[in-house]
Design a protein around this motif. Sequence first.
Motif, mmCIF file in Angstrom:
data_model
loop_
_atom_site.group_PDB
_atom_site.id
_atom_site.type_symbol
_atom_site.label_atom_id
_atom_site.label_comp_id
_atom_site.label_asym_id
_atom_site.label_seq_id
_atom_site.Cartn_x
_atom_site.Cartn_y
_atom_site.Cartn_z
ATOM 1 N N PHE A 112 70.528 -12.827 -0.478
ATOM 2 C CA PHE A 112 69.243 -12.215 -0.134
ATOM 3 C C PHE A 112 69.491 -10.985 0.729
ATOM 4 N N SER A 130 68.129 -21.169 -5.444
ATOM 5 C CA SER A 130 67.462 -22.013 -4.452
ATOM 6 C C SER A 130 66.415 -22.905 -5.102
ATOM 7 N N PHE A 163 75.341 -18.971 7.041
ATOM 8 C CA PHE A 163 74.234 -19.214 6.091
ATOM 9 C C PHE A 163 74.628 -18.725 4.703
ATOM 10 N N GLU A 213 73.653 -19.273 1.837
ATOM 11 C CA GLU A 213 72.595 -19.003 0.872
ATOM 12 C C GLU A 213 71.883 -17.704 1.163
ATOM 13 N N LEU A 214 71.869 -17.337 2.455
ATOM 14 C CA LEU A 214 71.113 -16.155 2.817
ATOM 15 C C LEU A 214 71.829 -14.875 2.455
#
Lengths: 381, 308
Positions: free
Chosen positions: A327, B129, A321, A323-324
């Motif tokens: 975060f 995002s 992931f 994109e995660l």
Amino acid sequence: MTFSKNSLFTRQELIGFIVLAAIIFLLLPAVLDNFRLNLFGKYLTYAFVAVGLALCWGAGGILSLGQGVFFGLGGYCMAMFLKLEASTPENTSIQSTPGIPDFMDWNQLTELPFWWVPFHSLTIALIAVVIVPVTFALIIGVAMFRRRVGGVYFAIITQAFAAILTILIIGQQGFTGGVNGITDLRTLKGWDIRTDEAKEVLYFVNAFLLFGVLLIAQFVRKSKLGRILIAMRDQEDRVRFSGYDVASFKIFIFCLGAAFAGIGGAMFTLQVGFMSPTLVGIVPSIEMVIFCAVGGRLSILGAVYGALLVNWAKTSFSESFPELWLFGLGGLFIAVVMLFPNGLAGIWTEQIMPRITKLWAARAGAVAPIPATSTEEEGAI
Amino acid sequence: MFSDYSMSELGAIFAMQGFAGLILFSVFVLMALGLAIIFGQMGVINMAHGEFMILGAYMTYLVSNVFAAYLPGLFGMYFFVAMILAFIASGALGLFVEWSLIRHLYKRPLDTLLATWGLSLILQQLYRSVFGAREVGVSIPDWMMGSMPVTDMIEVPINGIFVMVLAVGISLAVYVMMFRSNWGKQVRAINQNRVMAGAVGINTEWTDRLTFGIGCGVAGVAGSAFTMIGSTGPTAGQLYIVDTFLVVVFGGAGSILGTIASAFSISQAQSIMEFFLSGSMAKVLTLLVVVGILMIRPQGLFALKLRK
């Protein structure tokens, strides 16, 4: 064997060292394939920095956001030697000036800059891996600590150094390889470092060096010096009024951290096969702090676990992931500060250890008094 | 290096580079003012300051798109609406962050640094995002396009002048708030002696929160102004954070005037050197000089005399 308070290890600490050694020397090589083991070899090189930070920041209270500078300097010293060995006149005969590194030729340099010349010798390169970062740290440390600059100001200025060095390396492409870094490194004294066997050998070299560094760190923490550092972190003025030269202690520990980071950088170059400014700048430098913070800033063994775990998480997250991950990393920074400031080591000594000892005591028939677990912060391993 | 140019050419170069430096100066001032409030007055290191700025820039981007779609007649004026919205958005986020994060960490400045760095990573990924990884630019209203000729060799772009005017205006506003308003008086009182300020009835908690919010709001306005001269990407804030901190520290934390003076000297030095050296070397030299001076004079150019 007795474990008095003054010997190098307490019983708990010795067990901690043995467990970590078992994981690194036996467990990981047994369960991981060659590719993963090489990755963990890379993580181990970050652990050098994290151990240095545990001393500087955890014990000494000096937060350096410029450890990437020292990591990079050590790494570049090693990379320069390897690059010169790879750039023999035979290998580089298609260049307009054979015998110099390829990126110099691309940038129209016709001879080796004078400060590259000593790096033909492995001995000098190995010395430079430690001496260059230490000298740099000494200059920064003397200038800052003698003037009693500390805390956040020190953090910001070390961060500025990380920015300066990155810009300098990228800008001076002809001398440093620019944004790509120094790549295409092949052999160390004729020994091919690109093969799977070589990577495995390097992993173990890494692990041995790391334990050497850990022993030094443990010795420092247990010595009088380590106690003064902790006293300084908590009450700097009182230590100063007691007649200690606070600045010298800070300079020493900062230089030691820089030396560790330099060794880590050099091993990174060997293990991964390149060095680039992406490992020097602001972002990697502050990430190195999080390795230490996750492991527990007070604990040198925790720093190693932190470096391994965070990097392992980073690799696995970014694989599945991408994109995660940011975060996750951002959340980790916040969580480690807000929820468990002493990191994994803190969770271990405060939550898990007391329960285990309780359990043992209960099994033993609850006759034996519960052994007092170490409540001192500096006792946390 | 000067011998290749004639005297008048040199004059024009210095004037043009000086003007480019003035634009850079305005950007520095806009960014550093918010930080001077938060870091200078409260001693809080906010590594996510750049991301608050970028939030303002994205607000401007959104407002310009809304105006282009629904109110094309008023498009020339959208920027002023955007600026106010940017202030509100960044300020509100600032209040929330202070309440949820910063207030627990006042006694641990180094931890604040790490936590806000984490926040900046989260915000960056959030922007990526929502708005995509590509940089976005806003369409500048017609009246801001083009440039004004001063002499036949020197021309200055109008959007640059606009940003400069804005920087001056916001500096004045911050100055008035800081030294003429009740809030400013309370902030300075708390900065000098927190316990006594609380004892005379100042609500220190609320003042802290408001200060943080206003500082972040000013950052949002800075980001809004930033869209007039450059495009906005998710990581644009991170590029400037170190420069901005150096500006504030170099000026002497706590001194608004010092911040402006240091922004001026750093930006002018950098942009004049940029013409004669490569951009990266100019930056390296500027930063080295700044760090060098800070090593000799750690308290910065204009230090407030405080008893801590």
